[in-house]
Design an enzyme around this catalytic site. Structure first.
Site, PDB file in Angstrom:
ATOM      1  N   ARG A 344      28.165-132.043  77.337  1.00 36.68           N
ATOM      2  CA  ARG A 344      28.563-131.428  78.609  1.00 36.68           C
ATOM      3  C   ARG A 344      28.497-129.901  78.590  1.00 36.68           C
ATOM      4  O   ARG A 344      28.284-129.274  79.625  1.00 36.68           O
ATOM      5  CB  ARG A 344      29.981-131.863  78.984  1.00 36.68           C
ATOM      6  N   PHE A 465      27.472-136.573  87.919  1.00 36.07           N
ATOM      7  CA  PHE A 465      27.091-137.240  86.670  1.00 36.07           C
ATOM      8  C   PHE A 465      27.674-136.558  85.434  1.00 36.07           C
ATOM      9  O   PHE A 465      28.290-135.510  85.519  1.00 36.07           O
ATOM     10  CB  PHE A 465      25.582-137.444  86.568  1.00 36.07           C
ATOM     11  N   GLU A 466      27.518-137.236  84.273  1.00 40.58           N
ATOM     12  CA  GLU A 466      28.145-136.837  83.001  1.00 40.58           C
ATOM     13  C   GLU A 466      29.665-136.776  83.125  1.00 40.58           C
ATOM     14  O   GLU A 466      30.329-135.942  82.512  1.00 40.58           O
ATOM     15  CB  GLU A 466      27.573-135.497  82.504  1.00 40.58           C
ATOM     16  N   GLY A 467      30.209-137.672  83.934  1.00 36.46           N
ATOM     17  CA  GLY A 467      31.647-137.707  84.187  1.00 36.46           C
ATOM     18  C   GLY A 467      31.955-136.948  85.461  1.00 36.46           C
ATOM     19  O   GLY A 467      31.685-135.748  85.542  1.00 36.46           O
TER      20      GLY A 467
END
Length: 661
Positions: A344, A465-467
């Site tokens: 991230r 996205f990516e959480g």
């Protein structure tokens, strides 16, 4: 900065090697020389070719080697979690991380051909329109080595650090579709093999993944499980001969799903514990398309990042050898979280790269477009937008490279909270900046003849996205509060029991705070690490950190374990600590810039001070809202409004033209 009390250029430089004090004597230099490691640098055609497609002669092969220094510091407690206790672990973040001259030379040689390729050979408008990255563009990316940026050299990759990966990410982010394709491949697609795979798996899969001969994808999300990753239903059943698993299920929103050859797939498996009980646990698998039973759905027609491939994947009796389990059977959820947490941080550099490009394009327009006999750049409200964009880019960059530097330290540093904070701040900052840039451009920015509307569409996915940012705020707040809770458990229990000594201690602390607001956490003064020109902002950071620790302690006492259900409280907690980390990053970076005399360091000081002023007041207001029965807090009203709307599943107010008589 000779003569300034508590801070000197020499002092800064002697502490620059990641917090360790080394003087620049011949003895120290010989010591570093003994620690130096040399190995051949595999850049292939990425540096040698002026343009992709021109073959380099054999005589142009690189004959030089890259050299990197071992960093000799040990890992301290993570910085972000300590903030929840009202502490600043300054050795973690001061001085600002630096890479060696060898690494800097190396990355500069990598940057030039990649930048040239993106400027000359990437047609982003075509990629967006056709919703596909052309084969020749993919071939160019592979020739540059961009599919193996962090794959070790022994497996055919470039073996770059997190810091160097972030720097290249600034350039690849100039085309969002390419950026997502590359990130899906290596930041998450092959990352499981890299961080949890065994030597056999690495030797078998990484070389072809590093060259781009094979593309990787990460398969976690399912129709019934989005943010709740633990609820996946895809199942892997061990065969009777125990030689392979049969994989069945479907995954959705899979980046690279239609073009990938290798998949990191997460599925439920039956695990027998030591007591003989059978339980369902998640396991990570390396799945090849060649295993059979893998079907890719139609590519999704997306709002933005249109050139990246996103589709549904179905696995039907796919035979996966048992040796393709990543890590331990039943240990897949931890693998998935480690993969996501480690990638991230790079969003900060990527977003900053995009915003810096956008500032250049928009500033050119503002400087030439005239209205009312003035250029747009002369109007105050337009200037405000550029100040905001510059500030956001500066903060994103500062957070990203601070986090990357922390991650590059020896051992296995836990920077998951810091990385999540970078992602939240950068994604939301980018969305705001793109919107403001479009406002400067007016109607021109709204047309498809120019790239600005594409930036807007591409940017929106960053918050999802990516959480999702909502999930990450929960993660940031709860991880920090859990850390603080473990430290404060005894004290809180005694307070709830009515221990007079502990209660009086807390009351006395609040009383002292009400009479004096002077806080000294050691960032300035004789042993200070921040440059004096940033002293006022540093005091604001120290004061915020101190009262944040008091606020967290109060919340833990008030809510206990039920704080997990107080999402609006946790959102404010997350926002405060994100600001604190951002303040830290800009102060550390600006101090370094002044000390070593970087160009335009006075501009950095201006940006840092302006941001810290704004963050300080935002944090104070948020902490005021978190006080018990605070008049500034409207959470109950917000919940009531939402409840009434959601019960009816509609807007429930009467129309202003309605009448009841």
């Amino acid at each position: 900065q000779k003569g300034v009390k508590g801070f000197s250029r020499r002092k800064y430089l002697t502490e620059t090697v990641q917090g360790e004090k080394f003087s620049f004597s011949p003895i120290a230099m010989n010591f570093n020389g003994l620690l130096r490691v040399s190995k051949s640098l595999k850049l292939g055609r990425s540096v040698l070719m002026p343009r992709v497609g021109h073959r380099a002669s054999e005589g142009c092969r690189p004959c030089w080697h890259k050299q990197r220094f071992f960093r000799t510091d040990s890992r301290h407690m993570t910085y972000a979690k300590e903030l929840f206790l009202g502490r600043v672990n300054k050795k973690e973040v001061f001085p600002y991380p630096e890479i060696s001259q060898e690494e800097l030379d190396e990355i500069n040689q990598l940057v030039a051909p990649v930048e040239r390729f993106f400027n000359d050979d990437v047609d982003s408008k075509k990629i967006d329109h056709e919703a596909k990255i052309p084969p020749e563009t993919m071939a160019g990316l592979k020739e540059l080595g961009l599919f193996g940026i962090q794959v070790p050299e022994e497996y055919g990759g470039l073996g770059l650090s997190n810091t160097m990966y972030a720097r290249l990410g600034e350039i690849t982010a100039l085309d969002a579709s390419i950026s997502v394709t590359l990130a899906a491949h290596q930041a998450i697609g092959l990352k499981g093999i890299l961080i949890a795979g065994n030597d056999t798996q690495k030797a078998k899969y990484l070389p072809k993944l590093a060259s781009g001969e094979h593309i990787a994808a990460f398969c976690l999300t399912e129709p019934g499980s989005g943010s709740d990753a633990a609820s996946i239903q895809t199942r892997a059943t061990l065969s009777e001969d125990k030689k392979h698993y049969l994989l069945n299920g479907s995954k959705i929103w899979i980046s690279n799903g239609g073009i990938a050859d290798i998949f990191t797939v997460f599925a439920r498996t039956e695990v027998v514990d030591e007591e003989g009980n059978r339980k369902d646990k998640i396991t990570a698998f390396i799945v090849e398309r060649a295993h059979g039973g893998v079907t890719s759905g139609k590519p999704e027609d997306k709002l933005g990042i249109r050139g990246s491939n996103t589709c549904e994947l179905t696995f039907e009796d796919t035979k996966v050898p048992v040796e393709n389990v990543i890590g331990e059977v039943g240990g897949g959820f931890k693998v998935a979280m480690n993969i996501l947490n480690s990638g991230r941080f790079s969003m900060g550099g990527a977003c900053a790269g995009m915003i810096k490009k956008l500032i250049g394009l928009t500033a050119e327009y503002a400087g030439t477009r005239k209205q009312f006999d003035k250029s747009l750049s002369e109007f105050g409200m337009i200037q405000e937008k550029f100040a905001l964009m510059a500030q956001k880019a500066f903060v994103m960059e500062s957070m990203a490279y601070l986090t990357a530097g922390m991650m590059d330290r020896p051992g296995v540093p836990d920077c998951s909270v810091e990385a999540a904070m970078v992602k939240v701040f950068s994604s939301e900052g980018s969305w705001l900046c793109v919107s403001e840039a479009l406002q400067v451009l007016g109607g021109l920015g709204y047309t498809k003849d120019y790239p600005f509307e594409r930036y807007l569409r591409d940017c929106r996915i960053l918050l999802i996205f990516e959480g999702t940012n909502e999930i990450l705020r929960m993660y940031i707040a709860l991880t920090g509060m859990q850390y603080a809770g473990k430290v404060l458990t005894g004290k809180i229990k005694e307070m709830k029991k009515g221990n007079i000594g502990v209660v009086m201690e807390m009351f006395g602390k609040k009383l002292r705070d009400s009479f004096t607001r002077k806080v000294d956490l050691g960032l300035t003064g004789n042993d200070g690490v921040v440059h004096p020109s940033l002293a006022d902002s540093t005091k604001k950071l120290e004061e915020n950190v101190h009262y944040f620790g008091v606020t967290v302690e109060s919340l833990l006492y008030r809510y206990g374990k039920t704080v997990v259900d107080e999402q609006l409280v946790l959102k404010r907690v997350a926002d405060i600590v994100i600001n604190l980390y951002a303040m830290t990053a800009v102060l550390s970076r600006a101090s370094r810039s002044i000390s070593i005399g970087l160009r335009n360091h006075d501009h950095e000081v201006l940006l840092a001070n302006t941001f810290c002023d704004e963050a300080f007041f935002k944090n104070n207001y948020s902490m005021a809202q978190l006080e018990k029965d605070a008049p500034e807090n409207n959470d109950d009203s917000i919940k009531k409004i939402a409840q009434q709307v959601l019960e009816k599943r509609s807007y429930i107010c009467s129309h202003p033209l309605d009448r009841n008589f």
